[in-house]
Design a protein around this motif. Sequence first.
Motif, PDB file in Angstrom:
ATOM      1  N   UNK A 159       0.840  -1.208   0.000  1.00 52.88           N
ATOM      2  CA  UNK A 159       0.000   0.000   0.000  1.00 52.88           C
ATOM      3  C   UNK A 159       0.873   1.255   0.000  1.00 52.88           C
ATOM      4  N   UNK A 160       1.948   1.247   0.794  1.00 56.36           N
ATOM      5  CA  UNK A 160       2.844   2.413   0.815  1.00 56.36           C
ATOM      6  C   UNK A 160       3.434   2.664  -0.572  1.00 56.36           C
ATOM      7  N   UNK A 210      -7.845   0.382  -6.517  1.00 62.60           N
ATOM      8  CA  UNK A 210      -9.048   1.111  -6.922  1.00 62.60           C
ATOM      9  C   UNK A 210      -9.117   2.540  -6.377  1.00 62.60           C
ATOM     10  N   UNK A 211      -8.007   3.078  -5.857  1.00 60.24           N
ATOM     11  CA  UNK A 211      -8.013   4.468  -5.384  1.00 60.24           C
ATOM     12  C   UNK A 211      -8.481   5.424  -6.481  1.00 60.24           C
ATOM     13  N   UNK A 220     -12.210   6.091  -6.472  1.00 62.92           N
ATOM     14  CA  UNK A 220     -12.876   6.634  -5.291  1.00 62.92           C
ATOM     15  C   UNK A 220     -13.438   8.017  -5.563  1.00 62.92           C
ATOM     16  N   UNK A 221     -14.573   8.283  -4.987  1.00 61.81           N
ATOM     17  CA  UNK A 221     -15.207   9.591  -5.126  1.00 61.81           C
ATOM     18  C   UNK A 221     -15.295  10.213  -3.742  1.00 61.81           C
ATOM     19  N   UNK A 222     -14.755  11.401  -3.593  1.00 65.09           N
ATOM     20  CA  UNK A 222     -14.757  12.062  -2.287  1.00 65.09           C
ATOM     21  C   UNK A 222     -15.815  13.114  -2.228  1.00 65.09           C
TER      22      UNK A 222
END
Length: 81
Positions: free
Chosen positions: A68-69, A75-76, A79-81
């Motif tokens: 992850x680092x 799937x980042x 993503x919807x913020x």
Amino acid sequence: MNRPARFEGPKKATNVSLNAELVEEAKKLGINVSDACQSGLAAEVKKARDAAWKEENRAAIESWNEYIRKNGMPYDKYRQF
């Protein structure tokens, strides 16, 4: 009482040494000492199991964290913020 179902089986008589003043205070307050001991023991068993699981899976967890680092979460980009 809110205990995990796997601890709801038959009971076994057990000798336990507890502080006498604490037991008397519990009785005065209407606390069921057996239930309180079982709840506390169940919590300690859960804590020990959780710690054992984390130790047994430490390498996999560290490997995933390293991935992850380096690469971010899968799937980042979606993503919807």
